[in-house]
Structure formats: C-alpha cells, structure tokens
Write a protein that holds these residues in place. Sequence first.
Motif, short mmCIF file in Angstrom:
data_model
loop_
_atom_site.label_atom_id
_atom_site.label_comp_id
_atom_site.label_asym_id
_atom_site.label_seq_id
_atom_site.Cartn_x
_atom_site.Cartn_y
_atom_site.Cartn_z
N GLY A 1 0.83 -1.19 0.00
CA GLY A 1 0.00 0.00 0.00
C GLY A 1 0.86 1.24 0.00
O GLY A 1 2.04 1.19 -0.36
N ALA A 2 0.28 2.34 0.47
CA ALA A 2 0.98 3.62 0.42
C ALA A 2 2.22 3.63 1.32
O ALA A 2 3.12 4.44 1.12
CB ALA A 2 0.03 4.74 0.83
N ASN A 3 2.27 2.74 2.32
CA ASN A 3 3.40 2.73 3.24
C ASN A 3 4.12 1.39 3.28
O ASN A 3 4.82 1.08 4.24
CB ASN A 3 2.92 3.08 4.66
CG ASN A 3 2.34 4.48 4.73
OD1 ASN A 3 2.96 5.45 4.31
ND2 ASN A 3 1.12 4.58 5.26
N SER A 4 3.94 0.57 2.25
CA SER A 4 4.56 -0.75 2.27
C SER A 4 4.69 -1.32 0.87
O SER A 4 3.84 -1.12 0.01
CB SER A 4 3.75 -1.72 3.14
OG SER A 4 4.30 -3.01 3.09
N THR A 5 5.77 -2.07 0.67
CA THR A 5 5.96 -2.82 -0.58
C THR A 5 5.30 -4.18 -0.49
O THR A 5 5.23 -4.90 -1.49
CB THR A 5 7.46 -3.02 -0.85
OG1 THR A 5 8.01 -3.87 0.17
CG2 THR A 5 8.21 -1.70 -0.88
N GLY A 6 4.87 -4.56 0.72
CA GLY A 6 4.32 -5.90 0.94
C GLY A 6 5.35 -6.89 1.44
O GLY A 6 5.00 -7.97 1.91
N VAL A 7 6.64 -6.54 1.34
CA VAL A 7 7.72 -7.44 1.76
C VAL A 7 8.63 -6.68 2.73
O VAL A 7 9.14 -5.61 2.39
CB VAL A 7 8.53 -7.96 0.56
CG1 VAL A 7 9.67 -8.86 1.02
CG2 VAL A 7 7.62 -8.69 -0.42
N GLY A 8 8.81 -7.23 3.92
CA GLY A 8 9.54 -6.51 4.97
C GLY A 8 10.96 -6.13 4.60
O GLY A 8 11.40 -5.01 4.89
N VAL A 9 11.69 -7.03 3.96
CA VAL A 9 13.09 -6.73 3.65
C VAL A 9 13.19 -5.60 2.62
O VAL A 9 14.13 -4.79 2.65
CB VAL A 9 13.81 -8.01 3.17
CG1 VAL A 9 13.28 -8.50 1.83
CG2 VAL A 9 15.31 -7.80 3.13
N ALA A 10 12.22 -5.49 1.70
CA ALA A 10 12.19 -4.38 0.75
C ALA A 10 11.79 -3.09 1.45
O ALA A 10 12.30 -2.00 1.13
CB ALA A 10 11.25 -4.69 -0.40
N ASN A 11 10.87 -3.19 2.43
CA ASN A 11 10.54 -2.00 3.22
C ASN A 11 11.76 -1.47 3.94
O ASN A 11 11.96 -0.25 4.08
CB ASN A 11 9.46 -2.36 4.25
CG ASN A 11 8.10 -2.59 3.62
OD1 ASN A 11 7.86 -2.20 2.48
ND2 ASN A 11 7.21 -3.24 4.35
N ALA A 12 12.61 -2.39 4.44
CA ALA A 12 13.84 -1.95 5.11
C ALA A 12 14.74 -1.19 4.15
O ALA A 12 15.33 -0.16 4.50
CB ALA A 12 14.57 -3.17 5.70
N ALA A 13 14.86 -1.67 2.93
CA ALA A 13 15.70 -0.99 1.94
C ALA A 13 15.18 0.42 1.65
O ALA A 13 15.97 1.34 1.40
CB ALA A 13 15.76 -1.81 0.66
#
Length: 421
Positions: free
Chosen positions: A339-351
């Motif tokens: 969504g607007a605040n997430s890629t759906g995958v935690g490790v990509a969110n960290a990047a």
Amino acid sequence: RLTGAVLVRVNRSTNALENSGPAAFDYKQYAYSLGGPIPVGDLKDKLFFFAAQEWVNYFAIQTNTATVPTALMRTGNFSELLDPNNGFFTGARTIIDPRTGQAFPGNIIPQDRLSPNGIAMLNTYPLPTPGFRQGTANLIQSSDNPQDQRKDNIRFDYRMGDKDQFSYRYGKYNWVAVDAFRGTFPYARTDWDRPNVTQTASWTRAISSTLINEFSFTHSLDEVYINVWQGTDLFKRSKYGINYPYIFPENKEIPDKIPTITIGNFTEIDGGPYPSSSRGPIYTFNNATTFLKGRHTLKAGVIVEYSGQDDFDQINVQPIPGSTNNQNGRFQFPNDAAGANSTGVGVANAALGMFNSYAEIGQRALTKYRSLATDLFVQDSWRPTSKLTVEGGVRWAYWPPWYSLTNNIATFDPAAYDTTN
C-alpha cells in the motif's frame, strides 16, 4: 535376531574449520583447602580456622544458523524473490512501489529511492555462508563462550571456656562470562560479572545447663554487572553506517550501539538492553533462646531482615507488540499488505526505510528499593514418652511493602481505586 541403528550427525557447515572436527572445548577445575588450630600462645586450643579456594575455567564454541539478506538485496535488488523456489518465502514475491501501486521492474528498487539507514541495517547482517542452506537459514556462524568461576571461603571458630563460642564465616563467589551470542548474532554480546559475598558472625552462649542463647548477624551482597562485550566493534552502529537521530539522545549508556532490527522472514538482530547493573544487599539479625524444662524443649526467637536492591536495569517489555528494551531503538519491518506505506515485503521495506513501528527507551532510572521484615516465633518440643514427640508453635511474620530510597516506585493501592472513575 539382532536389530540396530546407526545415528550419523552431519555438520552442514561449508567452512572447513567448522566441518573438520568437533568444536574447541576446554574445562579446568582446581582447588585447595586447609584448616586446623592457630598455634599462637594460648589460642592453639581455642582458635581454629578453615580456608578453601576453587577455580573453574570453561571455554566452548557455540554455533547458530540464521536467515540473512543476500548481497543483491543489500543493493535494492530483490529479483531473487521472483523465483518460486527462492528459499525465503513460499512462492514468488513481487515488490510493489508504494508510490504507484505497481511492481518495481525486475523487483529492483531504483538507487535514488533507497534509504541510507535502511541499507545500513541490511548491511548489519552478516553475508550468507557460501554453499550453505538449511531450511530458510543461509548463514552458519560460530562464536566462543568463555566462563570463569572463583570461590573463596574462610572460617574462624573461637571457644571461650565452656560457655561461649564465636564463629565467623566469609564466602565469595565470582562468575564472569561472555555470551557467545546476543539472540542469534555475536553482536551486542552480554559481558557478565557477578561477584556475590556472604558473611556471618555468630555467638552461642550457654547461660546455664538448661538455657542457651544463639545470636547471629549475616550480610550478603549479590552484585550483577552486565555490559556489552567490547572485544570487537560488531556492536557499533557506526560500523555499518547507521546514523539516524535518536528520540532521546541524552543519557545513552552506549550511544554508538546497534538498534534491534526485526524483518519479516529474516532473523532478528538483537541490540539488547545492556549495559545495566544491580546490587542486592541483605542484612539479617537472628536471635533464638532455647530452654530445657523436664520433657519440654522450649524455643523462642526473633529475626529481623533489612533487604532490597539497587536496580539500574531496563524493564524487559519486549513481549508487548512494537515495544523494546533497547535504549538504542527497535525497528520493525513486517511482511504486510502492499500500500501507500509498504511494498508488501519486509526486507524491501527496510531498503526503502519504511518501518512499521519504532520504539526507543529513554533515560534509565536507578531504583533503590528496601523493606524491613520481622519474624517472631515460639515453639515447644514435648516428649511425653520415650517413643512419642509432640511439637507445636506459633510464628508471626510481617513483611511491609517495598519503598524506594530514591522515591521512584509507584504501587497500586486498591483502597485508592475509584470504580466510578
């Protein structure tokens, strides 16, 4: 008919040092003791001593496996996750651009979108072990675990005639150790130092042939000093380029220490709650009088104990979702709906530096809590016949609530609770 089974343990490490034989282990225990009368003038038949010391040296190697980001992931390239057999997730995972709602081409995040601190957190993880795979784990690592103990004991006994006997005993036990890992990784390794001391002085007096009084005073001190091992710089956040500003920048025990990093499907890096310390002093006064009367053995006494703890520690509130016990912060990058605040995958969110939650503990308080407890007792051991003993007694104990010498304890008092408010 004979049946049997053979158990074979396979070391899956691809590191020749680890798979070539058993891990290093060393254990030594040695001690001595001596005692007897002290041959000084008239004291040789009155003053006696006993002394002993013991040491234990322990060294072992421990091994952990972990799931860590690959080298490509640390550059924002998550193309490996498009493979249904990627080893991290069940099936392929597509990285969604939070700005557009569309997939990043090739599952690769553009360099100008990457978060320097997010990439630094991914680089905090060790690189995968080449050729190693065990479930989702792609890293195998070893770390040493030294532990040393020392015990010192001494005792003196002094007899003054037939009526009085004095004794003094001192004991110290010290344990020092460095944990092999903090959580799963050898980063903020716990460095322990626990010196514990107990000493007792007692006086026994035979007032008469039927009346004996025993008095003793005991002091014990349990000290715990917990630090972060400074033997390497693995615990330093600056080593990896992490430099985000703290919410509470003042009064950090170690300002340059890694945060706790939680990423969905990857092993957590635990920065830990330390350094911290505590000291638990206990003072105990004990007096008991025994009186023999016919077939009765009457005994009465009082015990007064003043105890507490000087607590300079962080409360472990880790089980509360989103919380932390780390002064240097905790980031959470879960796998969630894109969504607007997430890629759906935690490790990509960290990047991208898009954390779901962040928590940080501020200044830690020193609490010196104390209490004064009192016990009174009266008892009788009665032998109406040579084959029957009847024992009975009454004991009263009063242990009031703890109070703080530093005036920083809050206690729930049901009497002050207003059900209408």
